[in-house]
Design a protein around this motif. Structure first.
Motif, PDB file in Angstrom:
ATOM      1  N   ASP A   1       0.836  -1.264   0.059  1.00  0.00           N
ATOM      2  CA  ASP A   1       0.040  -0.010  -0.070  1.00  0.00           C
ATOM      3  C   ASP A   1       0.662   1.260   0.019  1.00  0.00           C
ATOM      4  O   ASP A   1       0.648   2.077  -0.606  1.00  0.00           O
ATOM      5  CB  ASP A   1      -0.879   0.107   1.219  1.00  0.00           C
ATOM      6  N   VAL A   2       2.029   1.169   0.940  1.00  0.00           N
ATOM      7  CA  VAL A   2       2.928   2.207   1.068  1.00  0.00           C
ATOM      8  C   VAL A   2       3.446   2.723  -0.420  1.00  0.00           C
ATOM      9  O   VAL A   2       3.395   3.636  -1.082  1.00  0.00           O
ATOM     10  CB  VAL A   2       3.925   2.280   2.040  1.00  0.00           C
TER      11      VAL A   2
ATOM     12  N   TRP B   1      -4.758   4.571  -2.066  1.00  0.00           N
ATOM     13  CA  TRP B   1      -5.217   5.344  -0.491  1.00  0.00           C
ATOM     14  C   TRP B   1      -6.016   4.606   0.325  1.00  0.00           C
ATOM     15  O   TRP B   1      -6.150   4.750   1.637  1.00  0.00           O
ATOM     16  CB  TRP B   1      -5.370   6.915  -0.914  1.00  0.00           C
TER      17      TRP B   1
ATOM     18  N   LEU C   1      -4.492   1.571   2.061  1.00  0.00           N
ATOM     19  CA  LEU C   1      -3.534   1.860   3.128  1.00  0.00           C
ATOM     20  C   LEU C   1      -4.425   2.388   4.333  1.00  0.00           C
ATOM     21  O   LEU C   1      -4.077   1.965   5.558  1.00  0.00           O
ATOM     22  CB  LEU C   1      -2.832   3.106   2.553  1.00  0.00           C
TER      23      LEU C   1
ATOM     24  N   THR D   1      -4.322  -0.221   7.714  1.00  0.00           N
ATOM     25  CA  THR D   1      -3.747   0.472   9.029  1.00  0.00           C
ATOM     26  C   THR D   1      -4.958   0.497   9.811  1.00  0.00           C
ATOM     27  O   THR D   1      -4.690   0.029  11.402  1.00  0.00           O
ATOM     28  CB  THR D   1      -3.444   1.870   8.751  1.00  0.00           C
TER      29      THR D   1
END
Length: 228
Positions: A40-41, A156, A159, A163
């Motif tokens: 994701d990053v 985005w 991510l 998280t």
């Protein structure tokens, strides 16, 4: 997994299926989390300029609500029922994607009644099996997002939601441990190779073939899990 995070989104179902076959349905959901976050990053760094925030913010609250529901649904669900649920979700996802691909309408749904149910189901599915992909794909396809905007906005979204899921996997489900993290470390080089390959491949795929690709790999994932 790397190619999926780099933009070949339909591979996500196949990734989940392979890990479920190797490690078990519930255990695989935690093991995959650190790898998903790394992907994701990288995806956000590479595609962030294409992000369409108005669509992301419309979908995100509903998906977060679904994640909270999924935490309680999946916590004490027996392995057999958990795996069955994953299979059902895959087939529903496939049918829905095919239905959407065959629609000829060019209108963009704007009512909350469209984003709401899809977002909640996506949240539940991402928590109990990391299977939100087909439902988020439906939403972004419905918004008529071009290929790069599709990938940037999804990057985005994942991510943020992955998280958000992380503490639940560590403290509630206890599916992330030192042992799973060591396995993840061994897989990082392959993940990096997949990310680089996915970025290259995505540039070679046109818009229409990109949608077809999503349908095909979703079907492969649905069939593979039945052999467990």
């Amino acid at each position: 997994m790397g190619t999926s995070k780099a933009g070949l989104k339909g591979l996500a179902t196949f990734n989940v299926t392979l890990l479920a076959l190797a490690f078990g349905a519930r255990e695989s959901t935690g093991l995959i989390m650190p790898l998903l976050l790394v992907g994701d990053v990288v995806a956000v760094i590479y595609y962030h300029r294409h992000t369409q925030w108005k669509y992301l913010l419309k979908f995100l609250p509903w998906m977060v609500s679904g994640i909270l529901i999924g935490v309680f649904i999946g916590k004490d669900l027996p392995e057999k029922q958990f795996k069955l649920g994953m299979v059902i979700v895959i087939f529903i996802s496939l049918a829905t994607l095919i239905w959407w691909d065959r629609r000829k309408s060019t209108s963009i749904p704007t009512h909350w009644a469209f984003a709401g149910p899809i977002g909640i189901v996506a949240g539940i599915c991402t928590m109990i099996g990391n299977l939100a992909g087909a439902f988020t794909n439906i939403f972004f396809l419905a918004m008529r997002l071009p290929k790069n905007e599709f990938v940037g906005t999804a990057a985005w979204l994942y991510l943020i939601t992955n998280t958000f899921k992380l503490p639940f996997h560590i403290f509630v489900w206890k599916t992330i441990s030192v042992e799973t993290l060591l396995i993840d470390l061994k897989l990082l080089p392959a993940l990096a190779l997949g990310l680089l390959s996915g970025i290259f491949i995505l540039k070679k795929i046109n818009e229409r073939n990109y949608k077809r690709f999503i349908l095909i790999v979703t079907a492969i994932g649905a069939v593979a899990i039945l052999f467990k």
